[in-house]
Write an enzyme that holds these catalytic residues in place. Structure first.
Site: not given
Ligand code: 9WO
Length: 257
Positions: A90, A117, A154, A169
């Site tokens: 994220p 995490e 794709r 597209d």
């Molecule tokens: C865990 C967490 C817990 C409490 C508060 C904030 C927090 N952030 C995270 C977090 O970012 N965990 C990630 C889990 C660690 C890296 C992999 N994870 C992930 C990737 N979650 N979401 C994504 C992601 C990737 C691409 N696009 C959207 C979401």
């Protein structure tokens, strides 16, 4: 030919992405190769343990830097040093079709999927980029990596039977897609637009471009703001606005009497 390695604790999950549809076809026609590599096979502690508690306390575990570094090194040894290493998180830069197009021209990508995490911050120097699908948290990067592989597949030559359908597209011109219709000609009182039954291909193409411009203007004015419209496109958009009786981006259709 695009070689992708996905680094993950859940290889069998990621491998599903090439079992169906266009990603599967891309593999079958030799345009895409997808392999997975499990962090657990590179555990720095000499066992399959790859996570540890966070310094500073608090709940949750992080992938340790050495296990991650060893896994990335093994992937680069397999793919060659030119492979771009991309982490899904994220915190990353927002993935869009421009990014996907650029990545589709690479020959090798390593996609790093975190769990828990995340990873030890000192390992972030291993990444050429961090990419996000949007502002939400998943339980790991795998579903994001699978979405990326799908979007890349794709665009690879040969993967989509009709390359024209990729070019026309949604997003090919930076616009949303025009509406589509199929049989019957009248469904619950709603008719298919007459132009689509006319057989006049030039008129149909004009109508579709006009709809794409209009839908983008209505639903994603931010996309339109990034484009330099041609005189013809401007004219079509003006026609759309006049015909639909809306004069404000995002405005609802005025009530008909
Ligand atoms: C865990 C967490 C817990 C409490 C508060 C904030 C927090 N952030 C995270 C977090 O970012 N965990 C990630 C889990 C660690 C890296 C992999 N994870 C992930 C990737 N979650 N979401 C994504 C992601 C990737 C691409 N696009 C959207 C979401």
């Amino acid at each position: 030919m695009l070689n992708v390695e996905v680094l993950t604790l859940f290889p069998e999950l990621v491998e599903q992405v090439v079992r169906h549809g266009i990603p599967r076809k891309a593999v079958e026609c030799g345009a895409l190769a997808l392999r997975t590599r499990n962090f657990r096979d590179y555990g720095a502690a000499g066992d399959r343990r790859v996570d540890d508690r966070t310094y500073g306390g608090g709940p949750g575990m992080v992938l340790d830097a050495e296990s991650l570094a060893r896994t990335v090194a093994a992937a680069k040894a397999a793919l060659g040093p030119a492979a771009k290493v991309i982490a899904l998180s994220p915190q990353g830069a927002r993935l869009d079709q421009h990014w996907v197009r650029r990545l589709a021209t690479e020959t090798a990508l390593v996609l790093v999927c975190g769990r828990y995490e995340g990873w030890d911050e000192r390992a972030a120097g291993l990444f050429d980029a961090e990419v996000s699908l949007g502002d939400f948290v998943l339980s790991g990067g795998e579903l994001a990596a699978m979405a990326m592989v799908d979007a890349l597949a794709r665009l690879l030559p040969g993967a989509v039977g009709d390359q024209a359908s990729v070019e026309y597209d949604s997003f090919s011109a930076g616009l949303l897609d025009h509406p589509h219709y199929t049989r019957p000609e009248v469904w619950r009182g709603a008719a298919v637009p007459e132009v689509l039954l006319s057989g006049d291909h030039a008129r149909i193409a004009r109508w579709r471009l006009k709809q794409a411009l209009g839908v983008t203007w209505l639903k994603r004015p931010d996309l339109l703001a990034d484009l330099e419209l041609s005189d013809e496109q401007r004219r079509l958009l003006r026609e759309y606005i006049a015909e639909t009786g809306m004069d404000q981006p995002g405005a609802a259709a005025p009530a008909k009497d």
